[in-house]
Design a protein around this motif. Structure first.
Motif, mmCIF file in Angstrom:
data_model
loop_
_atom_site.group_PDB
_atom_site.id
_atom_site.type_symbol
_atom_site.label_atom_id
_atom_site.label_comp_id
_atom_site.label_asym_id
_atom_site.label_seq_id
_atom_site.Cartn_x
_atom_site.Cartn_y
_atom_site.Cartn_z
ATOM 1 N N LEU A 30 0.928 -1.315 -0.141
ATOM 2 C CA LEU A 30 0.053 -0.080 0.289
ATOM 3 C C LEU A 30 1.046 1.123 0.001
ATOM 4 C CD1 LEU A 30 -2.781 -0.928 2.462
ATOM 5 C CD2 LEU A 30 -3.071 -0.481 0.173
ATOM 6 N N GLU A 57 -3.935 8.236 2.051
ATOM 7 C CA GLU A 57 -4.394 7.682 2.977
ATOM 8 C C GLU A 57 -6.131 7.276 2.391
ATOM 9 O OE1 GLU A 57 -4.600 7.487 7.637
ATOM 10 O OE2 GLU A 57 -6.047 8.980 6.841
ATOM 11 N N GLN A 60 -5.434 4.643 -0.209
ATOM 12 C CA GLN A 60 -5.095 3.601 0.655
ATOM 13 C C GLN A 60 -6.327 2.732 0.842
ATOM 14 O OE1 GLN A 60 -2.236 4.698 3.307
ATOM 15 N NE2 GLN A 60 -0.580 3.931 1.977
ATOM 16 N N LEU A 61 -7.261 3.652 1.736
ATOM 17 C CA LEU A 61 -8.565 2.955 2.456
ATOM 18 C C LEU A 61 -9.494 2.388 1.237
ATOM 19 C CD1 LEU A 61 -9.013 5.488 5.149
ATOM 20 C CD2 LEU A 61 -8.412 3.206 5.424
ATOM 21 N N ILE A 64 -8.113 -0.621 -0.062
ATOM 22 C CA ILE A 64 -8.538 -1.776 0.624
ATOM 23 C C ILE A 64 -10.230 -2.292 0.836
ATOM 24 C CG2 ILE A 64 -8.969 -2.534 3.329
ATOM 25 C CD1 ILE A 64 -6.460 -0.529 3.878
ATOM 26 N N ALA A 114 -0.801 -6.627 3.174
ATOM 27 C CA ALA A 114 -1.126 -5.467 4.062
ATOM 28 C C ALA A 114 -0.849 -5.587 5.588
ATOM 29 C CB ALA A 114 -2.612 -5.091 3.413
ATOM 30 N N ARG A 124 -5.547 4.669 10.539
ATOM 31 C CA ARG A 124 -6.924 4.313 10.033
ATOM 32 C C ARG A 124 -6.623 3.105 9.064
ATOM 33 N NH1 ARG A 124 -10.668 8.232 6.856
ATOM 34 N NH2 ARG A 124 -8.443 8.972 5.870
ATOM 35 N N VAL A 125 -5.637 3.075 8.507
ATOM 36 C CA VAL A 125 -5.324 1.986 7.482
ATOM 37 C C VAL A 125 -5.233 0.508 8.274
ATOM 38 C CG1 VAL A 125 -3.584 1.012 5.840
ATOM 39 C CG2 VAL A 125 -4.269 3.407 5.814
ATOM 40 N N ARG A 126 -4.402 0.618 9.113
ATOM 41 C CA ARG A 126 -4.283 -0.520 10.062
ATOM 42 C C ARG A 126 -5.514 -0.964 10.714
ATOM 43 N NH1 ARG A 126 -4.267 -2.323 15.209
ATOM 44 N NH2 ARG A 126 -2.687 -3.774 15.705
ATOM 45 N N THR A 128 -8.440 -0.447 9.683
ATOM 46 C CA THR A 128 -9.535 -0.982 8.618
ATOM 47 C C THR A 128 -8.975 -2.579 8.290
ATOM 48 O OG1 THR A 128 -9.853 1.132 7.826
ATOM 49 C CG2 THR A 128 -10.455 -0.741 6.297
#
Length: 213
Positions: A30, A57, A60-61, A64, A114, A124-126, A128
């Motif tokens: 990512l 970001e 990236q979201l 995902i 990921a 937030r990425v982690r 999610t």
């Protein structure tokens, strides 16, 4: 150009960007996603790509989310056609192995990569990624508990432990396919999963039966 056509084209452009992004992220991570890289690969301007996401970001979201849609289409949804309990658990495992074997994404399991990339990076990425993994694990857990209640699995089956061991097999499969290009790995994974659940995990037969039901 009508507003309706403009909105439709904007949705299609966003979808095209995400289709490229999810394949790229599966191979390079990512963090490898940049507005500039996607703009170059897609023949777009940076502002054209940025206008659909706003920030890296957000990109990236959204990527995902697209990966989750692919996983649902290839693994979760086909398995839902099987009866709850052991039949659905077996269908979930068969579809999961098949998804990796067929290299639906060129970089293998998107969420394995990921998770390794963001496991110690708060944000937030982690969150999610962790949340989606928890949802899937809960479904595995529920099917194991249902199978145990129906006496299709031994009554002493530890559902938490079995989910942990199933994940270990899938991680090993992804590693063998991606790092070692081991074409025998899917058969080994099915053998290991069959040993864990006490019932055969088929190659394509079970999956096709589930989809045709």
């Amino acid at each position: 150009m009508s507003p309706r056509r403009s909105a439709t084209e904007a949705r299609q452009t966003r979808s095209d960007i995400l289709a490229k992004a999810v394949r790229l992220a599966s191979m390079e991570g990512l963090e490898g996603l940049t507005i500039g890289r996607l703009a170059t690969d897609l023949g777009m301007s940076k502002s054209g790509v940025l206008g659909h996401f706003g920030s890296k970001e957000d990109l990236q979201l959204a990527t995902i989310d697209r990966a989750a849609e692919i996983f649902a289409r290839e693994v979760a949804h086909p398995a839902e056609r099987a009866a709850p309990g052991l039949p659905r658990l077996r269908a979930m495992l068969a579809a999961w192995v098949s998804c990796l074997e067929r290299r639906v994404l060129p970089g293998g399991c998107f969420f394995t990569a990921a998770a390794a990339e963001f496991d110690d990076r708060p944000g937030r990425v982690r969150n999610t990624i962790a949340g989606l993994a928890s949802v899937w694990n809960r479904d595995l857990y529920r099917q194991i508990r249902t199978a145990t209640a129906a006496k299709d699995l031994p009554e002493e089956t530890d559902a938490d432990q079995l989910v942990f061991e199933i994940e270990g097999v899938i991680l090993s499969l992804n590693n063998a396919l991606q790092l070692h290009r081991d074409t025998t790995a899917p058969a080994k994974a099915r053998k290991a999963l069959t040993r864990l659940v006490g019932h055969p995990i088929a190659a394509l037969t079970l999956l096709l039966t589930v989809r045709a039901a």
